[in-house]
Design a protein around this motif. Structure first.
Motif, PDB file in Angstrom:
ATOM      1  N   ARG A 756       1.119  -0.970   0.000  1.00 19.12           N
ATOM      2  CA  ARG A 756      -0.492   0.220   0.289  1.00 19.12           C
ATOM      3  C   ARG A 756       0.964   1.156   0.092  1.00 19.12           C
ATOM      4  O   ARG A 756       1.920   1.691   0.456  1.00 19.12           O
ATOM      5  CB  ARG A 756      -0.543   0.195   0.963  1.00 19.12           C
ATOM      6  N   ASP A 757       0.407   2.115  -0.710  1.00 21.86           N
ATOM      7  CA  ASP A 757       1.201   3.639  -0.931  1.00 21.86           C
ATOM      8  C   ASP A 757       0.816   4.321   0.287  1.00 21.86           C
ATOM      9  O   ASP A 757       0.094   3.830   1.252  1.00 21.86           O
ATOM     10  CB  ASP A 757       0.827   4.291  -2.545  1.00 21.86           C
ATOM     11  N   VAL A 758       1.226   5.641   0.422  1.00 22.12           N
ATOM     12  CA  VAL A 758       0.593   6.814   1.774  1.00 22.12           C
ATOM     13  C   VAL A 758      -1.037   6.288   2.069  1.00 22.12           C
ATOM     14  O   VAL A 758      -1.460   6.789   2.754  1.00 22.12           O
ATOM     15  CB  VAL A 758       1.516   8.269   1.819  1.00 22.12           C
ATOM     16  N   HIS A 759      -1.579   6.528   0.400  1.00 20.73           N
ATOM     17  CA  HIS A 759      -3.336   6.681   0.772  1.00 20.73           C
ATOM     18  C   HIS A 759      -3.607   5.430   1.189  1.00 20.73           C
ATOM     19  O   HIS A 759      -5.232   5.384   0.552  1.00 20.73           O
ATOM     20  CB  HIS A 759      -3.457   7.237  -0.700  1.00 20.73           C
ATOM     21  N   ASN A 760      -2.537   4.428   1.549  1.00 25.37           N
ATOM     22  CA  ASN A 760      -3.555   3.114   1.546  1.00 25.37           C
ATOM     23  C   ASN A 760      -4.165   2.764   0.670  1.00 25.37           C
ATOM     24  O   ASN A 760      -5.074   1.584   0.894  1.00 25.37           O
ATOM     25  CB  ASN A 760      -4.593   3.331   3.136  1.00 25.37           C
ATOM     26  N   LEU A 761      -3.620   2.323  -0.959  1.00 27.28           N
ATOM     27  CA  LEU A 761      -4.271   2.013  -2.140  1.00 27.28           C
ATOM     28  C   LEU A 761      -2.731   1.418  -2.874  1.00 27.28           C
ATOM     29  O   LEU A 761      -1.698   1.453  -2.145  1.00 27.28           O
ATOM     30  CB  LEU A 761      -4.860   3.416  -3.008  1.00 27.28           C
TER      31      LEU A 761
END
Length: 1204
Positions: A756-761
């Motif tokens: 996951r990235d910083v946007h939780n995607l």
């Protein structure tokens, strides 16, 4: 002169049945809509050798069978049939307490338990043969019976396609949990009752009948339309190990062992050849380690559809699921199928040939067969796979015992009291296998073989195998003997006999070990930490135990600790005492981090290490607690992150590496990332460790998302290993010749999708990479199938899905779908469509697609609708597809709180044709329940309670496993006490007439089980009267002088047999009132005026009555304080009664329900006072005290009542 059977002194004479001849004739009767119903007509002949005189009744086990005629030595014999397990709780329409049900179910099972001399069928020996019996002469019992459309015991598979039964592959096979042979013919259904067998089956000419023993001959009828198979099993065998399979089987004689024959359904012969080609090596291995030949003269494997379990072992044959068959192209299924074949063969030695003495000895057989199966695993798959399996089994039993409170291998019961119940923490009885939860029994088998491994660690493998050889040798000698009472007992194993053999062979005392792990339940929970004392050069190790939590126990004994130092690895054995916590371990090396020298490891290997990360003052690299897993334990050990990293990199034991990976999840640092990456790149590392490292690296990357540099975790490694060098986005043509690389290749995308990235995607780069893997997948030049690989890629797509962001609560349609989700959905749809044209092996692609669709629904990307799953769950689809679809419906039921779907699932439990699917539905509902006993839910209502109660009470009598699964679900949803959604019960205090105790209704008190008792002296008077009535009923002689074969006779006598439930309260209350002894009033007691009932409402009446009782009571000369005691209880009682009245108006309850016991007491006492009824003082006090107990619930009994 037929040979005889086994004599056991501890058995009842009614069940000493020795030799059985069973003749079964199967006749197929086609029904409507191409459904085939079977009516099995046959007869059983039992040759019985009486061992005692006065044998006038013979008890046999029989369920579902219609008994037409019974003859003993050609004389007509009277018989009655009673099966208390058909309906466990009788005439208790409002009783919904699970503790009550469990006790009643255990009593019902015990009432027909053959090990206790009981059975469903009771035959009276004709009086003309009594003298014959007194002379201990042989009896021959002939039973004619039929079996019409059985619901259990025999399973019929009739595909709904065109053609004859043979062309459609219609077949039938025996199945069941534990001793279930009684479901398809009358017998002594006990593992401890051995006999020789002659079996005959008449079937259609196109069918093949497979059964136990040697096929003697096959005889056709005159018209050549039917044929009879004659089997002979000369080795004494229990009825529970007899089986049958009938169908149009294709037959394969094993090319390596001609005494082994394989059977499969039509058109599956090529798969059968490949699947069973390895079996001869399993035979060779077991015969070599046991130094004993296979005990039977033949062995048959039968592969059937819709199997009850994947493998079921019976004497000289095993029944397998046809889903285990595979071709040479399948990688993933091969080791699983070989393991099932090895398990079945191990149980032929211990479980079929050697049987158990009683249920409490089951752990010995399961332990030995599991132990030798583990030895086969070590030899076949290697030490790494074996240790991984042991660690996996240990983790499972630890989790289960800590959750449920413990698994007891050798239950010992005494007196029937609760304090003697070794499993009071469970919601089911462990006195009998048919009352066990299926999950409990699975963990029971797991713990048994782990304990057997502990015994091996104690006495050595050499002595262990000598013990097994001794057991087999004695049994082999006994099996060749004609009936002698002292010989066939050698074919039964008991806990005592097994331990005695160990003592004789090894000379070692393992009683402490047995007491710790066999006679007690629970595991050990260790907490460890350490400190290094530089001045003393000593490791100060602190080990604590948690033995107060459920499922734990205190451990006292040796514990091995391995310390890896700079100068090598050193083992230390610590003695864990009662109060010892800290242990000082001297170190063998001193800190010398600046000196370059290779570090010797435990296996003798010397390696170079980068010591820059370690403590400069400490020579310790890592520490391990109990590395050999010689204790059933859970260890939580604290050491620095660099120590876990060293352990992962350089410790060669796979268990140590797996423990390191689990620990590093708590240390998301660049050093942990580097250590995990190094493991992934090491081709010498065990593939399961590398797979675990993938998922751990994904978790660490998510923790480090803000500081992570470079490409996504594992992407560059996957590209380097499996992609083209010129074009990194295109994967190479599949080549699965290297199995370890194959497993890593199909696992890494699944782990990458969890990033996951910083946007939780999920990063766009990862999703694109996975889609490219699907797009460019090429399996044309690969000799192996890629269906499991493609299924994992679909799972990777599902893992990349994150919750949808809704704008103004707009409805989700195809037009406003997220572009990434649209791509995922398109791929899933394409895969599902391809599956219709080119189905994959075991439909693995469809299973993954269904799971992905449910994840899309849960995350809000597509409408949550169970319709697609319900269509895939219908009968006719492959079982793996059905299970995946049902799991989605179960999850939908919980998330959306859908009562309609819950009803649909429960209806499937009752009506689905496949027993395994019915069992799995209950299992899934139990693990993922729509609600639990501690939560409020609109699904919890009275109708659901009644439905589940009816299901486990009478709807599952044909399947022990299914009934226990229903009990598990009921416990998960409602707990032990009466469900909260039901109205309050009529009775606050219930008299247990059998145990002479008063039991508080568990719906009123907190849930501590239904065993919270109030012992009061006056209760014995009521119980004495009730027991007199009960005993008079039990002692009534049943008229069996004349032969009655009609249902009317059986129905007439059913009520005379002992039932596990008690009569209704109104009936008992009437008996008590009608039988009270009338005496003159004691002069010391006077009542001045009648009690008026003019006060409105029940609370007013109770208050008035109690006031008069306390005010008008004159103290007795010998107990002057009794009146004061009675008076002191009045105020509290009235207050509590008014509280109950405010919750549920009892005035309304009076009209809704039958008159409660409390109101009958009120009216009785009033009449006694008004009419000066001549009852004794003791009776008046007893009734008064009972009334107080009913109302106040916590009245302490006065000591003076002992005098009454």
């Amino acid at each position: 002169d037929p040979p005889g059977g086994l004599y056991q002194q501890h058995k009842f004479p009614e069940k000493i049945c020795r030799r059985k001849y069973v003749f079964l004739k199967g006749i197929y009767i086609p029904g409507v809509e191409n459904i085939c119903y079977l009516k099995k007509i046959g007869y059983v002949e039992l040759t019985i050798f009486p061992t005692v005189a006065n044998l006038n009744r013979i008890k046999l086990n029989s369920k579902q069978c219609r008994i037409y005629r019974v003859r003993v030595n050609d004389l007509e014999a009277a018989f009655i049939y009673n099966d208390p397990t058909l309906e466990v709780c009788h005439h208790e329409s409002k009783q919904r307490n699970l503790n009550y049900f469990s006790n009643a179910y255990a009593a019902a099972v015990s009432a027909v338990d053959p090990d206790a001399g009981n059975g469903e069928l009771c035959i009276k020996v004709p009086s003309e043969l009594w003298k014959h019996v007194d002379e201990l002469k042989v009896l021959k019992v002939h039973i004619n019976f039929s079996l019409d459309q059985p619901k259990g015991g025999l399973h019929f598979v009739v595909p709904n396609v065109e053609g004859s039964l043979a062309e459609r592959g219609a077949h039938v096979f025996s199945c069941g949990y534990q001793n279930s042979t009684r479901f398809w013919f009358p017998c002594v259904d006990s593992y401890s009752e051995l006999c020789t067998w002659k079996l005959e089956y008449t079937v259609d000419a196109t069918m093949v009948a497979v059964s136990n023993g040697d096929l003697v001959e096959t005889v056709y009828t005159h018209d050549m339309r039917k044929k009879t198979f004659h089997y002979m099993l000369a080795i004494p065998t229990a009825a529970s190990n007899i089986s049958l399979a009938i169908g149009p089987f294709e037959i394969l004689v094993d090319p390596y062992m001609h005494e082994v024959t394989h059977f499969c359904l039509p058109q599956l012969l090529p798969l059968l050849k490949h699947t069973t080609s390895y079996l001869h090596e399993v035979f060779e291995f077991y015969e070599e380690i046991l130094t004993c030949r296979y005990p039977y003269s033949c062995f048959k494997t039968v592969f059937v559809d819709e199997a009850y379990v994947e493998v079921a072992a019976y004497a000289s044959m095993s029944i397998f699921s046809t889903n285990l068959l595979h071709s040479a192209m399948i990688i993933d299924e091969t080791p699983l199928t070989r393991r099932r074949l090895a398990q079945a063969l191990a149980q032929q030695f211990f479980g079929c040939f050697i049987s158990r003495m009683s249920w409490s000895d089951e752990w010995v057989l399961k332990g030995i067969s599991g132990y030798i199966y583990g030895l086969w695993m070590k030899k076949t798959f290697g030490v790494n796979e074996y240790r991984h399996w042991i660690k996996e089994e240990l983790d499972k039993i630890v989790i289960y015992e800590l959750k449920t409170g413990g698994v007891l291998l050798h239950p010992i019961f005494g007196g029937g009291k609760e304090k003697d119940n070794p499993a009071s923490h469970l919601h089911f009885s462990i006195k009998h296998p048919h009352t066990l939860s299926w999950e409990y029994y699975t963990m029971f088998q797991c713990k048994a073989h782990l304990v057997m491994r502990l015994i091996e660690n104690r006495i050595s493998m050499e002595f262990m195998l000598q013990v097994f050889n001794k057991l087999l040798s004695l049994a082999s000698t006994a099996s060749s003997q004609k009936f002698q009472s002292h010989m066939w007992s050698q074919m039964l194993v008991s806990t005592y006999g097994f331990l005695k053999s160990i003592s004789n062979v090894s000379g070692k005392d393992i009683q402490p070990l047995i007491k710790q792990w066999v006679d007690q339940s629970g595991v050990v929970k260790f907490y460890g930490s350490f400190a290094f004392n530089r001045k003393r050069n000593v490791l100060e190790l602190e080990i604590k135990q948690d033995y107060t939590s459920p499922g734990t126990q205190k451990y006292v004994g040796p514990l091995k600790v391995t310390v890896q130092e700079l100068d090598g690895s050193f083992n230390h054995t610590l003695q864990i005492e009662e109060n010892s916590l800290k242990h000082d371990i001297p170190c063998h090396s001193k800190s010398r981090r600046n000196k370059k020298k290779k570090i010797p490891l435990m296996n003798g290997e010397e390696v170079d290490m980068d010591l820059s990360a370690m403590d400069a003052d400490s020579p310790l690299l890592w520490i391990r607690i109990d590395p050999d897993m010689s204790v059933l334990r859970k260890v939580e050990f604290e050491q620095a992150d660099f120590m876990w990293q060293y352990q992962l990199r350089y410790e060669r034991d796979v268990v140590a590496q797996e423990e390191s990976i689990l620990a590093l999840q708590k240390f998301p640092t660049p050093a942990s990332r580097l250590a995990l990456t190094d493991i992934l790149e090491q081709e010498q590392c065990f593939y399961r460790v590398r797979i675990m490292a993938c998922f751990c690296l994904a978790k660490i990357a998510n923790f480090m998302v803000s500081t992570w540099t470079g490409p996504p975790a594992m992407k560059s490694l996957f590209t380097r290993m499996f992609c083209c060098k010129s074009c990194p986005n295109i994967v190479k043509t599949n080549n699965f010749m290297n199995f370890q690389s194959y497993f890593l290749q199909k696992t890494m995308p699944v782990a990458m999708a969890l990033l996951r990235d910083v946007h939780n995607l999920c990063p766009k780069e990862v999703l694109t990479f996975i889609l490219d893997l699907i797009k460019y997948n090429d399996n044309r030049k690969n000799k192996f199938s890629d269906n499991y690989y493609r299924a994992e890629l679909i799972d990777a797509l599902a893992n990349s899905v994150t919750p949808a962001v809704s704008v103004n609560n707009e409805a989700r349609t195809l037009d406003n779908l997220n572009p990434d989700v649209r791509l995922i959905l398109e791929e899933i749809t394409r895969f599902l469509n391809m599956e219709k044209l080119l189905p994959s092996y075991r439909h693995t692609i469809t299973v993954s697609c269904l799971n992905a669709i449910r994840i899309l629904q849960k995350n809000g990307h597509v409408p949550s609708d169970p319709a697609v799953f319900k269509s895939y769950a219908e009968y006719g689809h492959f079982v793996d597809i059905r299970i995946a679809a049902l799991e989605a419906v179960v999850d939908y039921t919980k998330v959306d709180r859908s009562y309609d779907e819950l009803q649909w699932l429960l209806n499937m439990v009752q009506s689905d044709p496949v027993p395994y699917v019915r069992h799995k539905i209950l299992n899934m509902l139990t693990k993922n329940p729509p609600f639990t006993k501690n939560t409020e839910s609109p699904l919890c209502n009275e109708a659901l309670v009644d439905q589940l109660w009816k299901l486990m009470n009478s709807g599952t009598s044909h399947d022990w496993r299914l009934r226990c699964g229903a009990v598990d679900l009921y416990f998960t949803l409602f707990g032990l006490s009466r469900p909260s959604c039901l109205p309050l019960p009529e009775l606050g205090l219930v008299l247990n007439l059998k145990e002479k105790k008063a039991v508080l209704n568990p719906t009123i008190i907190p849930e501590v089980g239904a065993s919270r008792l109030i012992n009061t002296p006056y209760i014995s008077w009521f119980c004495f009267l009730a027991l007199q009535f009960s005993n008079s009923q039990e002692e009534e002689e049943i008229d069996m002088d004349t032969v009655h074969d009609s249902q009317a006779f059986i129905y007439h006598h059913l009520n005379m047999l002992e039932r596990p439930s008690t009569p209704g309260w109104l009936k008992w209350w009437q008996i008590i009132l009608n039988n009270l002894p009338r005496t003159k009033l004691r002069k010391s007691l006077s009542w001045k005026e009648p009690i008026p009932f003019s006060v409105a409402g029940p609370a007013g009446r109770a208050s008035n009555l109690l006031h008069h009782l306390s005010r008008e009571l004159v103290p007795l000369p010998n107990c002057p304080y009794l009146g004061n005691w009675f008076h002191c209880q009045t105020a509290l009682t009235v207050k509590k009664f008014l509280l109950i009245e405010s919750i549920l108006p009892l005035g309304a309850a009076e009209s809704r329900f039958a008159p409660p016991l409390g109101w009958q007491l009120l009216k009785y006492l009033n009449n006694a006072i008004r009419k000066q009824t001549k009852y004794s003082t003791s009776h008046m006090f007893c009734f008064s005290y009972l009334l107080l107990s009913l109302l106040s619930l916590s009245v302490p009994a006065p000591t003076c009542l002992n005098s009454f």
